[in-house]
Design a protein around this motif. Sequence first.
Motif, mmCIF file in Angstrom:
data_model
loop_
_atom_site.group_PDB
_atom_site.id
_atom_site.type_symbol
_atom_site.label_atom_id
_atom_site.label_comp_id
_atom_site.label_asym_id
_atom_site.label_seq_id
_atom_site.Cartn_x
_atom_site.Cartn_y
_atom_site.Cartn_z
ATOM 1 N N SER A 390 0.822 -1.227 0.000
ATOM 2 C CA SER A 390 0.000 0.000 0.000
ATOM 3 C C SER A 390 0.849 1.267 0.000
ATOM 4 N N LEU A 391 1.891 1.262 -0.814
ATOM 5 C CA LEU A 391 2.747 2.443 -0.949
ATOM 6 C C LEU A 391 2.336 3.249 -2.176
ATOM 7 N N LEU A 392 3.044 4.357 -2.419
ATOM 8 C CA LEU A 392 2.816 5.215 -3.583
ATOM 9 C C LEU A 392 4.071 5.177 -4.453
ATOM 10 N N PRO A 393 4.170 4.179 -5.340
ATOM 11 C CA PRO A 393 5.406 4.014 -6.130
ATOM 12 C C PRO A 393 5.760 5.224 -6.971
ATOM 13 N N GLN A 394 4.739 5.927 -7.489
ATOM 14 C CA GLN A 394 5.033 7.090 -8.341
ATOM 15 C C GLN A 394 5.768 8.165 -7.559
ATOM 16 N N GLN A 395 5.254 8.526 -6.376
ATOM 17 C CA GLN A 395 5.916 9.548 -5.563
ATOM 18 C C GLN A 395 7.295 9.079 -5.093
ATOM 19 N N LEU A 396 7.411 7.825 -4.742
ATOM 20 C CA LEU A 396 8.711 7.298 -4.311
ATOM 21 C C LEU A 396 9.741 7.413 -5.427
ATOM 22 N N GLN A 397 9.297 7.171 -6.666
ATOM 23 C CA GLN A 397 10.230 7.281 -7.784
ATOM 24 C C GLN A 397 10.682 8.723 -7.989
ATOM 25 N N TRP A 398 9.770 9.686 -7.852
ATOM 26 C CA TRP A 398 10.149 11.093 -7.988
ATOM 27 C C TRP A 398 11.132 11.501 -6.886
ATOM 28 N N PHE A 399 10.834 11.095 -5.673
ATOM 29 C CA PHE A 399 11.716 11.459 -4.558
ATOM 30 C C PHE A 399 13.086 10.777 -4.698
ATOM 31 N N ALA A 400 13.081 9.563 -5.211
ATOM 32 C CA ALA A 400 14.350 8.854 -5.395
ATOM 33 C C ALA A 400 15.196 9.532 -6.472
ATOM 34 N N LYS A 401 14.559 9.977 -7.572
ATOM 35 C CA LYS A 401 15.312 10.648 -8.633
ATOM 36 C C LYS A 401 15.883 11.984 -8.153
ATOM 37 N N SER A 402 15.143 12.711 -7.311
ATOM 38 C CA SER A 402 15.609 14.011 -6.810
ATOM 39 C C SER A 402 16.408 13.895 -5.503
ATOM 40 N N LYS A 403 16.614 12.652 -5.038
ATOM 41 C CA LYS A 403 17.420 12.385 -3.837
ATOM 42 C C LYS A 403 16.865 13.115 -2.603
ATOM 43 N N GLU A 404 15.556 13.137 -2.506
ATOM 44 C CA GLU A 404 14.906 13.712 -1.326
ATOM 45 C C GLU A 404 14.699 12.590 -0.310
ATOM 46 N N TYR A 405 15.768 12.313 0.442
ATOM 47 C CA TYR A 405 15.769 11.143 1.310
ATOM 48 C C TYR A 405 14.796 11.281 2.477
ATOM 49 N N ASP A 406 14.626 12.481 2.979
ATOM 50 C CA ASP A 406 13.694 12.664 4.099
ATOM 51 C C ASP A 406 12.257 12.332 3.677
ATOM 52 N N ILE A 430 8.949 1.939 -16.629
ATOM 53 C CA ILE A 430 9.878 2.603 -15.710
ATOM 54 C C ILE A 430 10.431 1.549 -14.738
ATOM 55 N N PRO A 431 11.722 1.409 -14.625
ATOM 56 C CA PRO A 431 12.300 0.422 -13.701
ATOM 57 C C PRO A 431 12.214 0.929 -12.256
ATOM 58 N N LEU A 432 11.041 0.906 -11.715
ATOM 59 C CA LEU A 432 10.802 1.503 -10.395
ATOM 60 C C LEU A 432 11.651 0.848 -9.300
ATOM 61 N N VAL A 433 11.727 -0.478 -9.347
ATOM 62 C CA VAL A 433 12.455 -1.187 -8.280
ATOM 63 C C VAL A 433 13.920 -0.769 -8.259
ATOM 64 N N GLN A 434 14.497 -0.520 -9.445
ATOM 65 C CA GLN A 434 15.899 -0.108 -9.480
ATOM 66 C C GLN A 434 16.101 1.246 -8.785
ATOM 67 N N TYR A 435 15.161 2.159 -8.979
ATOM 68 C CA TYR A 435 15.258 3.447 -8.284
ATOM 69 C C TYR A 435 15.203 3.244 -6.765
ATOM 70 N N VAL A 441 20.166 2.091 -0.762
ATOM 71 C CA VAL A 441 21.615 2.011 -0.516
ATOM 72 C C VAL A 441 22.168 3.378 -0.112
ATOM 73 N N GLU A 442 21.749 4.428 -0.823
ATOM 74 C CA GLU A 442 22.251 5.765 -0.507
ATOM 75 C C GLU A 442 21.811 6.213 0.880
ATOM 76 N N ILE A 443 20.574 5.903 1.238
ATOM 77 C CA ILE A 443 20.098 6.280 2.577
ATOM 78 C C ILE A 443 20.881 5.535 3.650
ATOM 79 N N LYS A 444 21.130 4.257 3.414
ATOM 80 C CA LYS A 444 21.911 3.487 4.387
ATOM 81 C C LYS A 444 23.331 4.025 4.520
#
Length: 811
Positions: A390-406, A430-435, A441-444
């Motif tokens: 029950s996540l929002l993959p679209q928003q997660l992909q945008w945040f991942a591309k812009s590196k908005e980790y918070d 769109i390869p969502l899982v790769q994003y 990894v970057e957050i860790k």
Amino acid sequence: MEKLIAQIKQGKVWPFPGGIHPPGQKTISTGQAITRLPLPDKLVVPLKQHIGANGKLIVDKGQQVLKGQALTKPVANWSVPIHAPTSGVITDICQMPSAHPSALPELSIIIEPDGQDRWCTLNPVPTPSLLSHEQLIDIIHDRGIAGMGGAGFPTYIKADSRKAIEYFIVNAVECEPYITADDMLMREYASGIIAGIEIMQQLLTPTLTIVGIEDNKPEAIAAMQTAAAHNDKIIIQTVPTVYPSGGEKQLIQLLTNKEVPSGGIPADIGVLVQNVGTLFAVNQAVFEGKPLIERVITVTGNTIHNPGNVWALLGTEIKHLLDCQGFSPVPQQRVVMGGPMMGFTLPTVRIGVVKTTNCILAPDHEELAEPGPEKACIRCSACADACPASLLPQQLQWFAKSKEYDKLKEHNLFDCIECGACAYVCPSEIPLVQYYRVAKVEIKEQQAEQVKAERAKERFELRKQRLEREQEARQNRHKRKPATEKSADEKQKIADALARVKSKPAKDDDKSAVAAAIARAKAKKQNQGAGLEPDNSDVALERAARKEQARKYKEQKAAASTTDGDKAAPADDKKAAVAAAIARAKAKKAASSTTDSETATTTPADDKKAAVAAAIARAKAKKAAKAEQADSLEVDQTQSETAAPADDKKAAVAAAIARAKAKKAAKAEQADSLEVDQTQSETAAPADDKKAAVAAAIARAKAKKAAKAEQADSLEVDQTQSETAAPADDKKAAVAAAIARAKAKKAAKAEQVSSVEKDNAVDETAPTTKNQEPGTEAQPEQTAQDKKKAAVAAAIARAKAKKLQQEGSDK
């Protein structure tokens, strides 16, 4: 809870959100039983095949090892050992590509099998029920058992759960397409899996054990039901075929209707999940004593001529598996470790099998087409509908591309199980899982850096505190101890020193006063600094003795030079100058006395002369008062010099002040003399007898000034004598000189007062001009030229007196 158990036993399941239905393609590899591969030419065994720390190497290059022999030992938490898959020789220990999408090198052991496949000594346990909880945990730990269905979580950690477990769930769903390893394992080794389940029941003591199997595996369901028939606490539950129902959190929700909280683990809600392959390994570890050195792997795909499931030794290269199953690669062939949904493409087939490897897929281009270019998101929301978390993959992909980790954390990125359902249904490819993987990894890494920074800051603060403590300790070591009272011996020494100083025979009153003042000052200083200053009483006594010896030597030398002048040694130049100055002063003093007496008896007086004499007397009295004031200042200075602890600088300053005051007094006296001369010139009569009287008065004043100047010279010479002749201490010399100057000034003052009294007496008894004898002629009046001459003579006399006085003060 009883109601929930009753519902579970009735076969009820609860749905989870999302999910997809990709083609299963499972029948390709289930047509034949599990086979065993021949021994490979070499085995590449990585040291890390699980989540946690590496074990410590306990073998060396060139060493002969046996099958099942430990190659590492655990040295940290979440660390499990690895074992030799077969007997042979360790040919190398080096960095080799890892079973990871990046294929980053990691330390691996290269074993060349000897073909004998000799086992090490095994320790099977036929009746594990007789073992304690700790003994069973140690067996599972030492045999290197780790999760074989997912991330490779160490099994001994789960089995030793500190939280109460109500539901023990066995994951036998195997929902991903193409993979049939667990299906075939349950078909052929159901009894072994049930034995492993019973060992875990002994460790966890759950209320109910549920085995979840998808309804597309009828043979496995039947085998497991038969094997678990004797255990009424084990329920074989059939679940619908939906991907990803094999996810840990999704399976818990399917079987118990419980939801694992975000960021939590199943143990938080009293549930624990294990894979069927892991439970079979637990059975072998306890009942047979075998470590985890092999597992069942599905080898399938359109490029494999003989697809199926095989027993593969850990460390076997992927190339060996493919070759044994008839691999016919196509151009730009891809080899995937895992299934088509959650697996990853291998960069090389020279990577060894690890504990978490459950499938090797070698598809052709039609079976698993290459993904097309990524297109823009059309916001169709298909990804959100398919997400089982029950996540929002679209928003997660945008945040991942812009590196908005918070924001990624706020949107629960780490709840993503990377099932690939969102990417599977995305029309924009769109390869969502790769994003998501890259962002995780970057957050860790960022969190690891923050932890490092916090630890560095903590170490810095601790180091700073340690340095401050060391500095404070050094300062405390150099600090003087707190003041304490002197001991009785020290007090007695001080008292004896004071008594000796007081009991010394004094030559005169001044020396006794000086010695007493010095003694009092030293005693006061010692009493005030008790406990802070060292005891210098002995040194002070020795110094006083040396000074007394020098003084006696000076007196003896002076007496010898006075009594026996002809036989004395050649006098020093300064001493001769002193003697000459003293002689001149005595001669001038005698001449001045004679002149005063003659003038007082021979000079006729008149009324004007009486007035002049009265003015002179008043001026002399005023001079005497000023001289008295100067003497008192000199005496006060002398007292201050003798009372306080003297040193060279203070003595020099005091002497300079005394000389300045003496000069000031001399200037004041000179001004008074000029005033008297002015009075004389204004009141002088034109008669010659008046002129003679004025001249006599001027002569007396000049003589007295010369005498005072000579006296000052003698005092200065005495000071020079005291500084150059005697080897006495500078401080004592300064004190003696001050006393001598005070005495000389007192004597001069007394003499001056007596002279004033005599002059006043003569002036009062002298006859006036009106009572002159008959026949005496009056002197002719003084002319203007005579007045000018008299004024010039008076000025010359004053200048000479001033010059003599200045010369005396310079000396």
